[in-house]
Design a protein around this motif. Structure first.
Motif, PDB file in Angstrom:
ATOM      1  N   LEU A  94       0.831  -1.198   0.000  1.00 43.67           N
ATOM      2  CA  LEU A  94       0.000   0.000   0.000  1.00 43.67           C
ATOM      3  C   LEU A  94       0.874   1.259   0.000  1.00 43.67           C
ATOM      4  N   ASP A  95       2.002   1.202   0.720  1.00 48.34           N
ATOM      5  CA  ASP A  95       2.937   2.333   0.701  1.00 48.34           C
ATOM      6  C   ASP A  95       3.419   2.640  -0.712  1.00 48.34           C
ATOM      7  N   ASP A  96       3.585   1.605  -1.526  1.00 49.64           N
ATOM      8  CA  ASP A  96       4.012   1.820  -2.910  1.00 49.64           C
ATOM      9  C   ASP A  96       2.954   2.589  -3.698  1.00 49.64           C
ATOM     10  N   THR A  97       1.667   2.313  -3.431  1.00 52.02           N
ATOM     11  CA  THR A  97       0.609   3.064  -4.123  1.00 52.02           C
ATOM     12  C   THR A  97       0.610   4.524  -3.670  1.00 52.02           C
ATOM     13  N   ILE A  98       0.829   4.727  -2.374  1.00 47.79           N
ATOM     14  CA  ILE A  98       0.859   6.088  -1.834  1.00 47.79           C
ATOM     15  C   ILE A  98       2.038   6.860  -2.423  1.00 47.79           C
ATOM     16  N   MET A  99       3.184   6.203  -2.507  1.00 53.07           N
ATOM     17  CA  MET A  99       4.381   6.847  -3.075  1.00 53.07           C
ATOM     18  C   MET A  99       4.147   7.212  -4.544  1.00 53.07           C
ATOM     19  N   ALA A 100       3.584   6.293  -5.307  1.00 52.27           N
ATOM     20  CA  ALA A 100       3.322   6.567  -6.724  1.00 52.27           C
ATOM     21  C   ALA A 100       2.324   7.706  -6.886  1.00 52.27           C
ATOM     22  N   CYS A 101       1.315   7.719  -6.040  1.00 54.15           N
ATOM     23  CA  CYS A 101       0.330   8.797  -6.086  1.00 54.15           C
ATOM     24  C   CYS A 101       0.997  10.129  -5.754  1.00 54.15           C
ATOM     25  N   GLY A 102       1.829  10.141  -4.719  1.00 51.37           N
ATOM     26  CA  GLY A 102       2.549  11.355  -4.348  1.00 51.37           C
ATOM     27  C   GLY A 102       3.452  11.852  -5.458  1.00 51.37           C
ATOM     28  N   GLN A 103       4.120  10.934  -6.140  1.00 51.99           N
ATOM     29  CA  GLN A 103       4.993  11.317  -7.249  1.00 51.99           C
ATOM     30  C   GLN A 103       4.187  11.920  -8.396  1.00 51.99           C
ATOM     31  N   MET A 104       3.006  11.338  -8.663  1.00 50.35           N
ATOM     32  CA  MET A 104       2.154  11.870  -9.717  1.00 50.35           C
ATOM     33  C   MET A 104       1.697  13.289  -9.362  1.00 50.35           C
ATOM     34  N   GLU A 130      -2.226  28.453  -2.764  1.00 56.04           N
ATOM     35  CA  GLU A 130      -2.710  27.905  -4.033  1.00 56.04           C
ATOM     36  C   GLU A 130      -2.255  26.448  -4.192  1.00 56.04           C
ATOM     37  N   TYR A 131      -1.008  26.191  -3.836  1.00 55.93           N
ATOM     38  CA  TYR A 131      -0.476  24.822  -3.895  1.00 55.93           C
ATOM     39  C   TYR A 131      -1.311  23.880  -3.020  1.00 55.93           C
ATOM     40  N   TYR A 132      -1.642  24.314  -1.807  1.00 56.89           N
ATOM     41  CA  TYR A 132      -2.442  23.473  -0.914  1.00 56.89           C
ATOM     42  C   TYR A 132      -3.789  23.128  -1.536  1.00 56.89           C
ATOM     43  N   ASP A 133      -4.395  24.088  -2.203  1.00 57.35           N
ATOM     44  CA  ASP A 133      -5.678  23.811  -2.852  1.00 57.35           C
ATOM     45  C   ASP A 133      -5.519  22.820  -4.002  1.00 57.35           C
ATOM     46  N   ASN A 134      -4.451  22.958  -4.773  1.00 53.55           N
ATOM     47  CA  ASN A 134      -4.228  22.067  -5.913  1.00 53.55           C
ATOM     48  C   ASN A 134      -3.987  20.620  -5.488  1.00 53.55           C
ATOM     49  N   VAL A 135      -3.258  20.427  -4.401  1.00 57.04           N
ATOM     50  CA  VAL A 135      -2.890  19.059  -4.002  1.00 57.04           C
ATOM     51  C   VAL A 135      -3.707  18.539  -2.823  1.00 57.04           C
ATOM     52  N   ALA A 136      -4.669  19.319  -2.343  1.00 58.88           N
ATOM     53  CA  ALA A 136      -5.498  18.918  -1.196  1.00 58.88           C
ATOM     54  C   ALA A 136      -4.618  18.444  -0.038  1.00 58.88           C
ATOM     55  N   PHE A 137      -3.647  19.263   0.321  1.00 61.66           N
ATOM     56  CA  PHE A 137      -2.678  18.868   1.339  1.00 61.66           C
ATOM     57  C   PHE A 137      -3.317  18.655   2.705  1.00 61.66           C
ATOM     58  N   ASP A 138      -4.462  19.252   2.944  1.00 64.86           N
ATOM     59  CA  ASP A 138      -5.141  19.015   4.214  1.00 64.86           C
ATOM     60  C   ASP A 138      -5.533  17.551   4.367  1.00 64.86           C
ATOM     61  N   LEU A 139      -5.826  16.862   3.256  1.00 60.84           N
ATOM     62  CA  LEU A 139      -6.125  15.426   3.315  1.00 60.84           C
ATOM     63  C   LEU A 139      -4.885  14.631   3.709  1.00 60.84           C
ATOM     64  N   VAL A 140      -3.739  15.077   3.240  1.00 62.76           N
ATOM     65  CA  VAL A 140      -2.484  14.422   3.611  1.00 62.76           C
ATOM     66  C   VAL A 140      -2.255  14.613   5.114  1.00 62.76           C
TER      67      VAL A 140
END
Length: 193
Positions: A61-71, A103-113
């Protein structure tokens, strides 16, 4: 021989497309329900593949999270020092800094992270990297003005996504929130003690 090379190329393209769909499915699920709540089974269902296919591309699952983060980082790169080019005043540099980060926070929904940082060590790593980037960017914004290290770190703390969201909860727009924070930081930095 040409036929074999063609088949291998098609297979590689198909595998890359499957991987892309898996990452996109992961991204969508993270946005809908959070990172910690997302399972490999849900990713498989969303991408329209079997669970074995998910594990083939992403063993954990960490691999999926890492790939998502990279995207996300490739699609929405964080702001860089380039935002300060040609901007001489502290006030304007601070405003550019805050606007770019909010603006960056809105684009990447960093609050979810941030919501899942205590549940998953890999997410905590992303949060730590974001903090280090935020401090470095704040340092770059204030470099021409010889600001104390502690004040730089305090200023960077006021640029956290949670501050942005708190201000938006009291009905400030993103720009209004950015202006308010830039003004608060500026007032503290130019204050004579």
């Amino acid at each position: 021989m040409k036929r074999r090379a063609y088949q291998l190329k098609r297979r590689a393209e198909s595998a890359e497309e499957t991987r892309r769909r898996l990452v996109q499915a992961t991204f969508e699920l993270h946005g809908e329900q959070g990172i910690a709540a997302t399972t490999m089974k849900q990713i498989a269902e969303r991408a329209g593949v079997g669970i074995g296919t998910v594990y083939h591309h992403f063993p954990t699952l960490d691999d999926t999270i890492m790939a998502c983060g990279q995207m996300v980082m490739a699609t929405y790169p964080p702001p860089t020092e380039a935002i300060f080019a040609g901007v001489p005043t502290m006030k304007e540099r601070l405003l550019r800094l805050v606007r770019a980060l909010f603006e960056y926070y809105d684009n990447v929904a960093f609050d979810l992270v941030r919501a899942d940082e205590d549940r998953l060590p890999i997410v905590r790593t992303f949060v730590g990297e974001e903090l280090q980037h935020r401090i470095a960017l704040t340092r770059a914004a204030l470099a021409p003005f010889a600001i104390d290290r502690d004040l730089i770190r305090t200023s960077a703390a006021l640029l956290d996504v949670r501050v942005c969201r708190s201000l938006q909860q009291i009905d400030l727009t993103r720009d209004q929130a950015a202006e308010a924070i830039a003004e608060i930081i500026h007032a503290r930095l130019v204050r004579k003690d």
